[in-house]
Write a protein that holds these residues in place. Structure first.
Motif, PDB file in Angstrom:
ATOM      1  N   ARG A   1      -8.837  -9.592  -4.273  1.00  0.00           N
ATOM      2  CA  ARG A   1      -7.380  -9.610  -4.464  1.00  0.00           C
ATOM      3  C   ARG A   1      -6.981  -8.797  -5.700  1.00  0.00           C
ATOM      4  O   ARG A   1      -6.096  -7.951  -5.645  1.00  0.00           O
ATOM      5  N   LYS A   2      -7.655  -9.078  -6.805  1.00  0.00           N
ATOM      6  CA  LYS A   2      -7.355  -8.382  -8.068  1.00  0.00           C
ATOM      7  C   LYS A   2      -7.525  -6.861  -7.912  1.00  0.00           C
ATOM      8  O   LYS A   2      -6.665  -6.085  -8.309  1.00  0.00           O
ATOM      9  N   ASN A   3      -8.622  -6.444  -7.290  1.00  0.00           N
ATOM     10  CA  ASN A   3      -8.905  -5.012  -7.121  1.00  0.00           C
ATOM     11  C   ASN A   3      -7.966  -4.329  -6.130  1.00  0.00           C
ATOM     12  O   ASN A   3      -7.581  -3.176  -6.327  1.00  0.00           O
ATOM     13  N   LEU A   4      -7.593  -5.040  -5.061  1.00  0.00           N
ATOM     14  CA  LEU A   4      -6.657  -4.461  -4.091  1.00  0.00           C
ATOM     15  C   LEU A   4      -5.277  -4.271  -4.714  1.00  0.00           C
ATOM     16  O   LEU A   4      -4.631  -3.239  -4.492  1.00  0.00           O
ATOM     17  N   ILE A   5      -4.830  -5.244  -5.487  1.00  0.00           N
ATOM     18  CA  ILE A   5      -3.524  -5.124  -6.153  1.00  0.00           C
ATOM     19  C   ILE A   5      -3.556  -3.966  -7.154  1.00  0.00           C
ATOM     20  O   ILE A   5      -2.620  -3.157  -7.208  1.00  0.00           O
ATOM     21  N   ALA A   6      -4.649  -3.858  -7.897  1.00  0.00           N
ATOM     22  CA  ALA A   6      -4.779  -2.770  -8.878  1.00  0.00           C
ATOM     23  C   ALA A   6      -4.737  -1.405  -8.194  1.00  0.00           C
ATOM     24  O   ALA A   6      -4.148  -0.453  -8.718  1.00  0.00           O
ATOM     25  N   GLU A   7      -5.331  -1.310  -7.031  1.00  0.00           N
ATOM     26  CA  GLU A   7      -5.409  -0.022  -6.324  1.00  0.00           C
ATOM     27  C   GLU A   7      -4.187   0.277  -5.455  1.00  0.00           C
ATOM     28  O   GLU A   7      -3.719   1.404  -5.397  1.00  0.00           O
ATOM     29  N   PHE A   8      -3.666  -0.745  -4.765  1.00  0.00           N
ATOM     30  CA  PHE A   8      -2.630  -0.509  -3.753  1.00  0.00           C
ATOM     31  C   PHE A   8      -1.266  -1.111  -4.083  1.00  0.00           C
ATOM     32  O   PHE A   8      -0.358  -0.995  -3.281  1.00  0.00           O
ATOM     33  N   SER A   9      -1.119  -1.792  -5.188  1.00  0.00           N
ATOM     34  CA  SER A   9       0.124  -2.413  -5.679  1.00  0.00           C
ATOM     35  C   SER A   9       0.245  -3.864  -5.231  1.00  0.00           C
ATOM     36  O   SER A   9      -0.462  -4.319  -4.318  1.00  0.00           O
TER      37      SER A   9
ATOM     38  N   LEU B   1      -1.238  -2.276   4.235  1.00  0.00           N
ATOM     39  CA  LEU B   1      -2.542  -1.718   3.871  1.00  0.00           C
ATOM     40  C   LEU B   1      -3.058  -0.764   4.951  1.00  0.00           C
ATOM     41  O   LEU B   1      -3.561   0.324   4.638  1.00  0.00           O
ATOM     42  N   ALA B   2      -2.904  -1.151   6.212  1.00  0.00           N
ATOM     43  CA  ALA B   2      -3.382  -0.310   7.322  1.00  0.00           C
ATOM     44  C   ALA B   2      -2.698   1.051   7.320  1.00  0.00           C
ATOM     45  O   ALA B   2      -3.342   2.077   7.530  1.00  0.00           O
ATOM     46  N   LYS B   3      -1.394   1.056   7.074  1.00  0.00           N
ATOM     47  CA  LYS B   3      -0.649   2.323   7.059  1.00  0.00           C
ATOM     48  C   LYS B   3      -1.216   3.261   5.991  1.00  0.00           C
ATOM     49  O   LYS B   3      -1.391   4.450   6.226  1.00  0.00           O
ATOM     50  N   ILE B   4      -1.554   2.714   4.840  1.00  0.00           N
ATOM     51  CA  ILE B   4      -2.109   3.527   3.755  1.00  0.00           C
ATOM     52  C   ILE B   4      -3.489   4.069   4.107  1.00  0.00           C
ATOM     53  O   ILE B   4      -3.743   5.269   4.029  1.00  0.00           O
ATOM     54  N   VAL B   5      -4.394   3.168   4.503  1.00  0.00           N
ATOM     55  CA  VAL B   5      -5.799   3.586   4.661  1.00  0.00           C
ATOM     56  C   VAL B   5      -6.072   4.388   5.924  1.00  0.00           C
ATOM     57  O   VAL B   5      -6.994   5.201   5.939  1.00  0.00           O
ATOM     58  N   PHE B   6      -5.275   4.195   6.970  1.00  0.00           N
ATOM     59  CA  PHE B   6      -5.539   4.973   8.179  1.00  0.00           C
ATOM     60  C   PHE B   6      -4.906   6.353   8.117  1.00  0.00           C
ATOM     61  O   PHE B   6      -5.178   7.206   8.950  1.00  0.00           O
ATOM     62  N   GLU B   7      -4.090   6.596   7.114  1.00  0.00           N
ATOM     63  CA  GLU B   7      -3.516   7.928   6.919  1.00  0.00           C
ATOM     64  C   GLU B   7      -4.211   8.694   5.801  1.00  0.00           C
ATOM     65  O   GLU B   7      -3.913   9.858   5.570  1.00  0.00           O
ATOM     66  N   ASN B   8      -5.140   8.039   5.098  1.00  0.00           N
ATOM     67  CA  ASN B   8      -5.763   8.665   3.948  1.00  0.00           C
ATOM     68  C   ASN B   8      -7.222   8.211   3.845  1.00  0.00           C
ATOM     69  O   ASN B   8      -7.499   7.071   3.474  1.00  0.00           O
ATOM     70  N   LYS B   9      -8.153   9.116   4.176  1.00  0.00           N
ATOM     71  CA  LYS B   9      -9.582   8.764   4.189  1.00  0.00           C
ATOM     72  C   LYS B   9     -10.085   8.335   2.814  1.00  0.00           C
ATOM     73  O   LYS B   9     -10.957   7.484   2.711  1.00  0.00           O
TER      74      LYS B   9
ATOM     75  N   ALA C   1      -2.358   6.486  17.499  1.00  0.00           N
ATOM     76  CA  ALA C   1      -2.897   5.522  16.529  1.00  0.00           C
ATOM     77  C   ALA C   1      -4.375   5.243  16.800  1.00  0.00           C
ATOM     78  O   ALA C   1      -5.180   5.131  15.869  1.00  0.00           O
ATOM     79  N   VAL C   2      -4.721   5.144  18.078  1.00  0.00           N
ATOM     80  CA  VAL C   2      -6.116   4.898  18.459  1.00  0.00           C
ATOM     81  C   VAL C   2      -6.970   6.097  18.067  1.00  0.00           C
ATOM     82  O   VAL C   2      -8.048   5.945  17.470  1.00  0.00           O
TER      83      VAL C   2
END
Length: 193
Positions: A46-54, A68-76, A150-151
């Motif tokens: 939780r702490k690390n995800l907030i630090a990285e992704f807000s 989170l999915a929108k961010i990571v599936f658009e950016n490797k 998306a697939v």
């Protein structure tokens, strides 16, 4: 014995794992399910995800998966960062699971990104589930109610099937349920000889 089982999105890993789990004395570890649980329960993640992704990565229900999915599936690169945060905690959890189930015939370790995250290195045997690309796409569209694009985007974030199969001990093509069950039984018998 740790048996890794993987396959691209829509290959039908879940169906194959269900067939294996019907055998006595086999324990199954679902990496994706456990990762989702840990993303909601581990304070370290939780702490690390907030630090990285807000802060927006969590809401009142827990993990804000669509955000989170929108961010990571658009950016490797962001996907790699996510995996670097979550994977070590899942690995620790798996090690405990292995200790708790050491008396089983084998532990089936289901992981969609077994090769991509290097987990294949700790497996004694690897099984890859395959299916033709168009069938996989249709399965995911029907299952997840998402657009074809998306697939394809998710598929592009996974290794190609051929890259997985050449590094696998067993390959199971998931097209026909009767053949599938027979293949699973054959492999189970070999694993428990």
């Amino acid at each position: 014995m740790l048996v890794g089982i993987t396959g691209g999105i829509g290959s039908g890993k879940t169906t194959v794992v269900k067939l294996f789990s019907q055998f006595e004395n086999v324990a199954v570890y679902y990496a994706d399910i456990e990762a989702k649980k840990l993303m909601n329960t581990s304070l370290e993640i939780r702490k690390n995800l907030i630090a990285e992704f807000s802060e927006e990565v969590y809401n009142e229900e827990g993990l804000n998966r669509p955000f989170l999915a929108k961010i990571v599936f658009e950016n490797k690169e962001k996907l790699k960062i996510l995996n670097s945060i979550v994977h070590p905690e899942v690995h620790k959890h798996l090690q405990n699971f292995i200790k708790e189930n050491k008396n089983r015939d084998y532990i089936l370790y289901e992981n969609a990104i077994l090769f991509e995250n290097g987990s294949h290195k700790m497996c004694d045997v690897i099984i890859t589930v395959t299916a033709p690309k168009e069938i996989r796409i249709q399965r995911v569209i029907e299952r997840d109610k998402v657009a074809r694009e998306a697939v394809l985007h998710r598929m592009n974030n996974q290794w190609a099937e051929v890259k997985k199969t050449i590094q696998s001990n067993y390959i199971i093509e998931n097209l026909d349920l009767t053949k599938l069950a027979k293949n699973v039984e054959i492999i189970h018998n070999k694993l428990t000889e």
